[in-house]
Design a protein around this motif. Structure first.
Motif, short mmCIF file in Angstrom:
data_model
loop_
_atom_site.label_atom_id
_atom_site.label_comp_id
_atom_site.label_asym_id
_atom_site.label_seq_id
_atom_site.Cartn_x
_atom_site.Cartn_y
_atom_site.Cartn_z
N CYS A 137 0.82 -1.21 0.00
CA CYS A 137 0.00 0.00 0.00
C CYS A 137 0.86 1.26 0.00
O CYS A 137 0.56 2.22 -0.70
CB CYS A 137 -0.93 0.01 1.21
N LEU A 138 1.91 1.25 0.80
CA LEU A 138 2.78 2.42 0.87
C LEU A 138 3.46 2.70 -0.47
O LEU A 138 3.69 3.84 -0.84
CB LEU A 138 3.82 2.24 1.97
N ARG A 139 3.77 1.64 -1.22
CA ARG A 139 4.42 1.82 -2.52
C ARG A 139 3.46 2.20 -3.63
O ARG A 139 3.82 2.95 -4.53
CB ARG A 139 5.15 0.53 -2.92
N HIS A 140 2.23 1.66 -3.59
CA HIS A 140 1.36 1.77 -4.75
C HIS A 140 0.12 2.65 -4.60
O HIS A 140 -0.54 2.93 -5.59
CB HIS A 140 0.92 0.37 -5.20
N LYS A 141 -0.22 3.03 -3.40
CA LYS A 141 -1.42 3.86 -3.25
C LYS A 141 -1.15 5.26 -3.77
O LYS A 141 -0.03 5.76 -3.73
CB LYS A 141 -1.86 3.92 -1.79
N LYS A 142 -2.21 5.88 -4.23
CA LYS A 142 -2.09 7.24 -4.76
C LYS A 142 -1.66 8.18 -3.65
O LYS A 142 -2.02 7.99 -2.49
CB LYS A 142 -3.43 7.70 -5.33
N ARG A 143 -0.94 9.20 -4.03
CA ARG A 143 -0.54 10.18 -3.02
C ARG A 143 -1.76 10.95 -2.54
O ARG A 143 -2.75 11.07 -3.24
CB ARG A 143 0.53 11.10 -3.58
#
Length: 151
Positions: free
Chosen positions: A124-130
């Motif tokens: 999640c930390l790598r791929h979730k939208k900012r």
């Protein structure tokens, strides 16, 4: 034999996955058309439909047999991790709404664990939208007229 399920108002069959049957310790004896649960003294007769599928008669009235709960695990941390992965790493808010609607026994504990997972999940930390929204327009690069010309 008992199996805890969720009932829907529709004419659809209850299908059990291989994994669920293995967790239950289900033993299917096709030779004698009997199904039983490992470490249980009870067994049920299998029936065969016209299309050749094997079925078990389900009765809501019977109170004898084996109970096996597959709907909710007892450990909130494991349950939260399962839901987080099952719902494709959705946010804790989205999954939490579904848990509140379902009125799970340990719902608040599961939601707390989901929030913790939401903050620590590597995927999640790598791929979730900012969190900041994307800009609709760019900040001007020049400060005076014709300072920057683009083609």
């Amino acid at each position: 034999m008992f199996l805890r399920t969720f009932v829907v108002e529709n004419d659809i069959p209850l299908l059990l996955s291989k994994q669920t049957m293995m967790k239950m310790g289900m033993i299917i004896d096709m030779q004698n058309m009997i199904v039983s649960i490992k470490d249980s003294e009870t067994s049920d007769q299998l029936e065969c439909t016209d299309s050749g599928h094997v079925t078990i008669q389900i009765s809501r009235q019977s109170k004898e047999g084996v109970t096996f709960h597959v709907a909710e695990q007892s450990d909130p941390e494991k349950t939260a991790d399962f839901y987080h992965r099952y719902f494709a790493h959705s946010s804790a808010n989205k999954i939490g709404k579904a848990i509140k609607t379902a009125k799970l026994e340990r719902g608040s504990q599961i939601i707390e664990q989901l929030e913790k997972i939401d903050r620590t999940c590597d995927f999640c930390l790598r791929h979730k939208k900012r969190s900041a929204p994307h800009k609709k327009i760019g900040i001007p690069q020049g400060s005076t007229f014709n300072e920057v010309v683009a083609m």
